[in-house]
Design an enzyme around this catalytic site. Sequence first.
Site, PDB file in Angstrom:
ATOM      1  N   ASP A 165     -15.810 -27.959  68.351  1.00 51.15           N
ATOM      2  CA  ASP A 165     -14.356 -27.856  68.402  1.00 51.15           C
ATOM      3  C   ASP A 165     -13.948 -26.401  68.653  1.00 51.15           C
ATOM      4  O   ASP A 165     -14.293 -25.512  67.878  1.00 51.15           O
ATOM      5  CB  ASP A 165     -13.771 -28.339  67.063  1.00 51.15           C
ATOM      6  CG  ASP A 165     -12.254 -28.287  67.050  1.00 51.15           C
ATOM      7  OD1 ASP A 165     -11.627 -29.285  67.440  1.00 51.15           O
ATOM      8  OD2 ASP A 165     -11.689 -27.246  66.640  1.00 51.15           O
ATOM      9  N   TYR A 167      -8.759 -19.502  69.931  1.00 59.60           N
ATOM     10  CA  TYR A 167      -9.833 -19.024  69.054  1.00 59.60           C
ATOM     11  C   TYR A 167     -10.711 -17.923  69.653  1.00 59.60           C
ATOM     12  O   TYR A 167     -11.534 -17.341  68.941  1.00 59.60           O
ATOM     13  CB  TYR A 167     -10.774 -20.168  68.650  1.00 59.60           C
ATOM     14  CG  TYR A 167     -10.154 -21.324  67.907  1.00 59.60           C
ATOM     15  CD1 TYR A 167      -8.913 -21.217  67.286  1.00 59.60           C
ATOM     16  CD2 TYR A 167     -10.833 -22.540  67.823  1.00 59.60           C
ATOM     17  CE1 TYR A 167      -8.361 -22.294  66.612  1.00 59.60           C
ATOM     18  CE2 TYR A 167     -10.284 -23.623  67.147  1.00 59.60           C
ATOM     19  CZ  TYR A 167      -9.043 -23.497  66.553  1.00 59.60           C
ATOM     20  OH  TYR A 167      -8.508 -24.572  65.899  1.00 59.60           O
ATOM     21  N   LYS A 182      -8.185 -27.012  72.907  1.00 60.97           N
ATOM     22  CA  LYS A 182      -6.763 -27.231  72.622  1.00 60.97           C
ATOM     23  C   LYS A 182      -5.860 -26.342  73.477  1.00 60.97           C
ATOM     24  O   LYS A 182      -6.212 -25.200  73.781  1.00 60.97           O
ATOM     25  CB  LYS A 182      -6.476 -26.958  71.136  1.00 60.97           C
ATOM     26  CG  LYS A 182      -7.401 -27.700  70.197  1.00 60.97           C
ATOM     27  CD  LYS A 182      -7.096 -27.437  68.728  1.00 60.97           C
ATOM     28  CE  LYS A 182      -8.209 -27.940  67.834  1.00 60.97           C
ATOM     29  NZ  LYS A 182      -9.330 -27.022  67.725  1.00 60.97           N
ATOM     30  N   HIS A 231      -2.185 -28.173  70.609  1.00 64.22           N
ATOM     31  CA  HIS A 231      -2.555 -27.507  69.359  1.00 64.22           C
ATOM     32  C   HIS A 231      -1.489 -27.639  68.260  1.00 64.22           C
ATOM     33  O   HIS A 231      -1.806 -27.876  67.093  1.00 64.22           O
ATOM     34  CB  HIS A 231      -2.839 -26.026  69.653  1.00 64.22           C
ATOM     35  CG  HIS A 231      -3.797 -25.395  68.693  1.00 64.22           C
ATOM     36  ND1 HIS A 231      -4.672 -24.394  69.057  1.00 64.22           N
ATOM     37  CD2 HIS A 231      -4.039 -25.612  67.378  1.00 64.22           C
ATOM     38  CE1 HIS A 231      -5.387 -24.033  68.005  1.00 64.22           C
ATOM     39  NE2 HIS A 231      -5.018 -24.756  66.977  1.00 64.22           N
ATOM     40  N   GLN A 261      -5.499 -34.351  65.222  1.00 65.25           N
ATOM     41  CA  GLN A 261      -6.310 -33.487  64.348  1.00 65.25           C
ATOM     42  C   GLN A 261      -5.371 -32.764  63.387  1.00 65.25           C
ATOM     43  O   GLN A 261      -4.504 -32.001  63.812  1.00 65.25           O
ATOM     44  CB  GLN A 261      -7.107 -32.473  65.185  1.00 65.25           C
ATOM     45  CG  GLN A 261      -8.109 -31.704  64.337  1.00 65.25           C
ATOM     46  CD  GLN A 261      -8.844 -30.610  65.092  1.00 65.25           C
ATOM     47  OE1 GLN A 261      -8.681 -29.427  64.807  1.00 65.25           O
ATOM     48  NE2 GLN A 261      -9.672 -30.993  66.066  1.00 65.25           N
ATOM     49  N   ASN A 285     -23.140 -20.257  58.163  1.00 65.22           N
ATOM     50  CA  ASN A 285     -24.334 -20.093  57.340  1.00 65.22           C
ATOM     51  C   ASN A 285     -25.259 -21.284  57.606  1.00 65.22           C
ATOM     52  O   ASN A 285     -24.877 -22.435  57.403  1.00 65.22           O
ATOM     53  CB  ASN A 285     -23.897 -20.066  55.865  1.00 65.22           C
ATOM     54  CG  ASN A 285     -25.056 -20.109  54.887  1.00 65.22           C
ATOM     55  OD1 ASN A 285     -25.854 -21.032  54.910  1.00 65.22           O
ATOM     56  ND2 ASN A 285     -25.119 -19.111  54.032  1.00 65.22           N
ATOM     57  N   ARG A 322     -25.806 -23.961  54.886  1.00 65.10           N
ATOM     58  CA  ARG A 322     -24.631 -24.824  54.673  1.00 65.10           C
ATOM     59  C   ARG A 322     -24.396 -25.740  55.870  1.00 65.10           C
ATOM     60  O   ARG A 322     -23.910 -26.849  55.721  1.00 65.10           O
ATOM     61  CB  ARG A 322     -23.400 -23.977  54.350  1.00 65.10           C
ATOM     62  CG  ARG A 322     -23.422 -23.482  52.900  1.00 65.10           C
ATOM     63  CD  ARG A 322     -22.038 -23.121  52.408  1.00 65.10           C
ATOM     64  NE  ARG A 322     -21.507 -21.959  53.106  1.00 65.10           N
ATOM     65  CZ  ARG A 322     -21.710 -20.693  52.739  1.00 65.10           C
ATOM     66  NH1 ARG A 322     -22.458 -20.433  51.667  1.00 65.10           N
ATOM     67  NH2 ARG A 322     -21.183 -19.701  53.422  1.00 65.10           N
ATOM     68  N   MET A 323     -24.722 -25.239  57.074  1.00 67.90           N
ATOM     69  CA  MET A 323     -24.614 -26.106  58.266  1.00 67.90           C
ATOM     70  C   MET A 323     -25.428 -27.381  58.043  1.00 67.90           C
ATOM     71  O   MET A 323     -24.982 -28.479  58.349  1.00 67.90           O
ATOM     72  CB  MET A 323     -25.202 -25.401  59.502  1.00 67.90           C
ATOM     73  CG  MET A 323     -24.321 -24.396  60.165  1.00 67.90           C
ATOM     74  SD  MET A 323     -25.228 -23.790  61.640  1.00 67.90           S
ATOM     75  CE  MET A 323     -24.388 -22.254  61.929  1.00 67.90           C
ATOM     76  N   ASN A 381     -23.965 -29.660  55.263  1.00 62.97           N
ATOM     77  CA  ASN A 381     -22.761 -30.376  55.699  1.00 62.97           C
ATOM     78  C   ASN A 381     -23.080 -31.634  56.498  1.00 62.97           C
ATOM     79  O   ASN A 381     -22.202 -32.481  56.700  1.00 62.97           O
ATOM     80  CB  ASN A 381     -21.852 -29.448  56.522  1.00 62.97           C
ATOM     81  CG  ASN A 381     -21.173 -28.388  55.657  1.00 62.97           C
ATOM     82  OD1 ASN A 381     -21.094 -28.538  54.437  1.00 62.97           O
ATOM     83  ND2 ASN A 381     -20.688 -27.326  56.277  1.00 62.97           N
TER      84      ASN A 381
END
Length: 322
Positions: A53, A58, A88, A121, A188, A267, A270-271, A274
């Site tokens: 995404d 960004y 977006k 967006h 979203q 990280n 954590r990836m 998740n």
Amino acid sequence: MGSSIPEIHLSSGQGGRRMPVVGFGTAADPPVGPEVVKKAVLQAIVVGYRHFDTAALYNSERPLGEAIKEAIEKGVIQSREELFITSKLWCSDAHPQTVLPAINKTLQNLGVGYLDLYLIHWPVSSKGIAEYPIKKEDFEAMDFKGVWEAMEETQNQGFTKAIGVSNFSCKKLQTILSTAKITPAVNQVEVNPCWQQKKLRDFCKDHGILVVAYGPLGSVGTFYGTNRVMESGVLKEIAKAKGKSVAQVALRWGYEQGIGIIVKSYNQERMKQNLEIFDWELSEEDANKIGEISQARGCLGMDYTSEYGPYKSIAELWDGEL
């Protein structure tokens, strides 16, 4: 797709699109350099993410594109077709005549021939250049009909496989639906155990629109966010009993609600964590406890209100869905 992440069918879009239920978000807050983004995306592809995404705002489109190119060259994935890419349309390009040039620029940045999903967006347009926060005097009311027609054109011309919106209330979705030839595939929005959005999710379900959650863990950052999810006593208690992390419980809850989830962590450990939410489940009792958590929006959207703009207050921005 090259991973074991379940996929959700999108009701509108070309060729019965399927979207990996967990996506990797590239909006870093506070912002990071392009090399950091590129490295994180490469790691995410290796770990198993296939849905990415991004957004014009960004500054992550180009590094995401570079990471995809490198992943193909290294043989981590065989082709771009293995990935689901969302981007977006920013407010400064949310005008009927600038939608097509905007998606072309996005495709150029990414170095790909098409997007899988292209979203508006925010439900507001602005004059001037792409910037955040937007100057208060630059806000304008969006021409919903004209902008959505241009979005439909991006799909008709094959620049994207599906189109949708982001940060739209029930009322604003209804405005789009009243003239749409193509129903938005996705809305979203912020969804997590502390902001469950039941009314909006029911509305979207009734109209065949998939809700995709950003901020599923509360998104604590510079601009907005809340630590209520990660600090929730209810979630901590369930996590402890299950031998899971609070983040995993929050993400599993989202998955069990039948929505898409955009997770953001650069990280690697954590990836991985998740994604470890598919081989266990919450009990009915767990779900009921989560259903009783007190509710509050984390992303208020103050920066999209202006005395000069269409929304003078957050109540007007969200049409009272607060």
